[in-house]
Structures are given as C-alpha cells and as structure tokens.
Design a protein around this motif. Sequence first.
Motif, PDB file in Angstrom:
ATOM      1  N   SER A  41      23.971  -3.775  -5.666  1.00 27.70           N
ATOM      2  CA  SER A  41      24.329  -4.115  -7.041  1.00 27.70           C
ATOM      3  C   SER A  41      23.508  -3.252  -7.987  1.00 27.70           C
ATOM      4  N   SER A  42      23.854  -3.314  -9.252  1.00 24.76           N
ATOM      5  CA  SER A  42      23.098  -2.545 -10.237  1.00 24.76           C
ATOM      6  C   SER A  42      21.953  -3.356 -10.828  1.00 24.76           C
ATOM      7  N   ALA A  43      21.766  -4.586 -10.356  1.00 24.47           N
ATOM      8  CA  ALA A  43      20.701  -5.429 -10.874  1.00 24.47           C
ATOM      9  C   ALA A  43      19.341  -4.846 -10.496  1.00 24.47           C
ATOM     10  N   VAL A  44      18.413  -4.886 -11.426  1.00 21.06           N
ATOM     11  CA  VAL A  44      17.070  -4.384 -11.165  1.00 21.06           C
ATOM     12  C   VAL A  44      16.272  -5.487 -10.484  1.00 21.06           C
ATOM     13  N   SER A  45      15.584  -5.110  -9.428  1.00 17.86           N
ATOM     14  CA  SER A  45      14.744  -6.035  -8.686  1.00 17.86           C
ATOM     15  C   SER A  45      13.297  -5.657  -8.947  1.00 17.86           C
ATOM     16  N   THR A  46      12.515  -6.576  -9.468  1.00 18.15           N
ATOM     17  CA  THR A  46      11.107  -6.318  -9.726  1.00 18.15           C
ATOM     18  C   THR A  46      10.296  -7.039  -8.665  1.00 18.15           C
ATOM     19  N   TRP A  47       9.359  -6.329  -8.073  1.00 19.65           N
ATOM     20  CA  TRP A  47       8.522  -6.891  -7.016  1.00 19.65           C
ATOM     21  C   TRP A  47       7.094  -6.436  -7.229  1.00 19.65           C
ATOM     22  N   THR A  48       6.164  -7.345  -7.041  1.00 16.16           N
ATOM     23  CA  THR A  48       4.744  -7.023  -7.042  1.00 16.16           C
ATOM     24  C   THR A  48       4.140  -7.681  -5.818  1.00 16.16           C
ATOM     25  N   ASP A  49       3.424  -6.900  -5.023  1.00 14.72           N
ATOM     26  CA  ASP A  49       2.735  -7.436  -3.851  1.00 14.72           C
ATOM     27  C   ASP A  49       1.757  -8.507  -4.328  1.00 14.72           C
ATOM     28  N   PRO A  50       1.831  -9.717  -3.782  1.00 13.90           N
ATOM     29  CA  PRO A  50       0.929 -10.776  -4.245  1.00 13.90           C
ATOM     30  C   PRO A  50      -0.526 -10.556  -3.837  1.00 13.90           C
ATOM     31  N   VAL A  51      -0.759  -9.626  -2.917  1.00 15.31           N
ATOM     32  CA  VAL A  51      -2.120  -9.351  -2.447  1.00 15.31           C
ATOM     33  C   VAL A  51      -2.628  -8.073  -3.101  1.00 15.31           C
ATOM     34  N   GLN A  52      -3.744  -8.177  -3.791  1.00 13.31           N
ATOM     35  CA  GLN A  52      -4.340  -6.969  -4.376  1.00 13.31           C
ATOM     36  C   GLN A  52      -4.975  -6.154  -3.263  1.00 13.31           C
ATOM     37  N   TRP A  53      -4.787  -4.851  -3.340  1.00 10.84           N
ATOM     38  CA  TRP A  53      -5.458  -3.929  -2.427  1.00 10.84           C
ATOM     39  C   TRP A  53      -6.837  -3.690  -3.020  1.00 10.84           C
ATOM     40  N   ALA A  54      -7.865  -4.197  -2.369  1.00  8.39           N
ATOM     41  CA  ALA A  54      -9.223  -4.148  -2.908  1.00  8.39           C
ATOM     42  C   ALA A  54      -9.903  -2.828  -2.577  1.00  8.39           C
ATOM     43  N   ARG A  55     -10.660  -2.349  -3.521  1.00 13.17           N
ATOM     44  CA  ARG A  55     -11.463  -1.141  -3.329  1.00 13.17           C
ATOM     45  C   ARG A  55     -12.790  -1.567  -2.719  1.00 13.17           C
ATOM     46  N   VAL A  56     -13.156  -0.956  -1.589  1.00 16.26           N
ATOM     47  CA  VAL A  56     -14.422  -1.282  -0.930  1.00 16.26           C
ATOM     48  C   VAL A  56     -15.398  -0.117  -1.128  1.00 16.26           C
ATOM     49  N   PRO A  57     -16.720  -0.405  -1.095  1.00 12.30           N
ATOM     50  CA  PRO A  57     -17.711   0.615  -1.457  1.00 12.30           C
ATOM     51  C   PRO A  57     -18.035   1.639  -0.376  1.00 12.30           C
ATOM     52  N   SER A  58     -17.562   1.445   0.863  1.00 10.50           N
ATOM     53  CA  SER A  58     -17.874   2.442   1.897  1.00 10.50           C
ATOM     54  C   SER A  58     -16.708   2.559   2.877  1.00 10.50           C
ATOM     55  N   ALA A  59     -16.639   3.708   3.524  1.00  9.64           N
ATOM     56  CA  ALA A  59     -15.563   3.964   4.486  1.00  9.64           C
ATOM     57  C   ALA A  59     -15.633   2.989   5.657  1.00  9.64           C
ATOM     58  N   SER A  60     -16.816   2.533   6.020  1.00  2.51           N
ATOM     59  CA  SER A  60     -16.956   1.617   7.157  1.00  2.51           C
ATOM     60  C   SER A  60     -16.337   0.241   6.868  1.00  2.51           C
ATOM     61  N   LEU A  61     -16.154  -0.099   5.604  1.00  6.36           N
ATOM     62  CA  LEU A  61     -15.557  -1.387   5.239  1.00  6.36           C
ATOM     63  C   LEU A  61     -14.041  -1.306   5.061  1.00  6.36           C
ATOM     64  N   GLU A  62     -13.508  -0.100   5.130  1.00  2.00           N
ATOM     65  CA  GLU A  62     -12.059   0.046   4.940  1.00  2.00           C
ATOM     66  C   GLU A  62     -11.308  -0.640   6.083  1.00  2.00           C
ATOM     67  N   ASP A  63     -10.266  -1.386   5.722  1.00  2.00           N
ATOM     68  CA  ASP A  63      -9.397  -2.057   6.692  1.00  2.00           C
ATOM     69  C   ASP A  63      -8.015  -2.144   6.042  1.00  2.00           C
ATOM     70  N   LEU A  64      -7.174  -1.166   6.318  1.00  2.00           N
ATOM     71  CA  LEU A  64      -5.867  -1.094   5.640  1.00  2.00           C
ATOM     72  C   LEU A  64      -4.980  -2.275   5.988  1.00  2.00           C
ATOM     73  N   ALA A  65      -5.107  -2.816   7.187  1.00  4.24           N
ATOM     74  CA  ALA A  65      -4.303  -3.980   7.566  1.00  4.24           C
ATOM     75  C   ALA A  65      -4.640  -5.190   6.700  1.00  4.24           C
ATOM     76  N   ARG A  66      -5.859  -5.232   6.191  1.00  2.33           N
ATOM     77  CA  ARG A  66      -6.285  -6.335   5.322  1.00  2.33           C
ATOM     78  C   ARG A  66      -6.326  -5.911   3.862  1.00  2.33           C
ATOM     79  N   HIS A  67      -5.706  -4.773   3.537  1.00  3.36           N
ATOM     80  CA  HIS A  67      -5.582  -4.259   2.171  1.00  3.36           C
ATOM     81  C   HIS A  67      -6.937  -3.931   1.553  1.00  3.36           C
ATOM     82  N   ARG A  68      -7.825  -3.370   2.342  1.00  2.00           N
ATOM     83  CA  ARG A  68      -9.137  -2.938   1.852  1.00  2.00           C
ATOM     84  C   ARG A  68      -9.213  -1.422   1.979  1.00  2.00           C
ATOM     85  N   VAL A  69      -9.414  -0.767   0.844  1.00  2.00           N
ATOM     86  CA  VAL A  69      -9.333   0.689   0.774  1.00  2.00           C
ATOM     87  C   VAL A  69     -10.635   1.267   0.213  1.00  2.00           C
TER      88      VAL A  69
END
Length: 156
Positions: A41-69
């Motif tokens: 359809s031509s209807a616009v669908s708006t979506w926002t992921d309910p989980v914020q992708w959090a910024r972590v302070p070091s590479a060792s804390l990164e976990d993309l599966a848990r949305h930590r970048v």
Amino acid sequence: MVDGVDYEVVEIGRRPNDDRRRPSAEIVGWLLRCDCASRSSSAVSTWTDPVQWARVPSASLEDLARHRVFAPDSDVDADDRPEVAEAARAVWQRDHLDPLDVEAEIRAAADARREADARLDVAVARARRLGRSWADIGAAAGMTRQSANERWRDRV
C-alpha cells in the motif's frame, strides 16, 4: 567541528540548517527509526526500535546482540562499521519489514497451495483413468477411501 568540538546531528530538521546537533562526546546511544511505505500500500509505516542502542566506553564491553556499541569520540558514526550496520539491519528486518510483508507471505503460501491442489487433482484424475481404486488413491493422499471419493468423484 566548532572550537575543537566535533558535533553530531541528533535530529534532522525539516528545513536547511535546522538540524539539532550535540557534541560527539555527549552521544550516549542511538535509536533505529524507519519511515517507509509498505510494499502492498502507499500508507507510510513509522517504526522505532523500542530498545536504544547504548554507547559503551570500551571495545571490550561491546555486545551487538544486546545493542551495546563501542564508538570513540572521534568516530561516533558507528553505523559506518559493517558489523554494527548488519546487526541493526537484522533488527530492522525482523521487527519492522517482516511484519509488513506478512500479507505477501500469505499470498505466496496460498498460491503454492492452489498450485499443489491443481497438481493433486490432475494426478488423481490420471490414477482413476488408469483404474486405481479410491482406496489406493486415498492411501496415497493420506486419507480414507471415502474421503478421497467425496473429494474427487465429481472432478474426474
């Protein structure tokens, strides 16, 4: 960069030079967001992921599966990293696009079922022309002789 501070756009404005900016060091996370038209359809669908992708302070804390970048202050455009972009794309596909395309999936399954039913009807008609019994046909189709006879007697 202004006075030695790197700024990032945190919200795109509607007019030129209307973007909201924040110093890179203050970026604490990202939200995935999409405004798109459904394919059916031509209807616009708006979506926002309910989980914020959090910024972590070091590479060792990164976990993309848990949305930590991990993103250093000099490079907060984390979506430029292929592995981060792919993880975000997978969430977007699973949580936003796949539900939009469910009607197409139903149509495809219904089409496949109609095609299979038509092939089955042809095979049963051929079996009857070759003298096979309703018991043989029913057994091959996974049903009783009576069910096979009721289903196909008027079609062959």
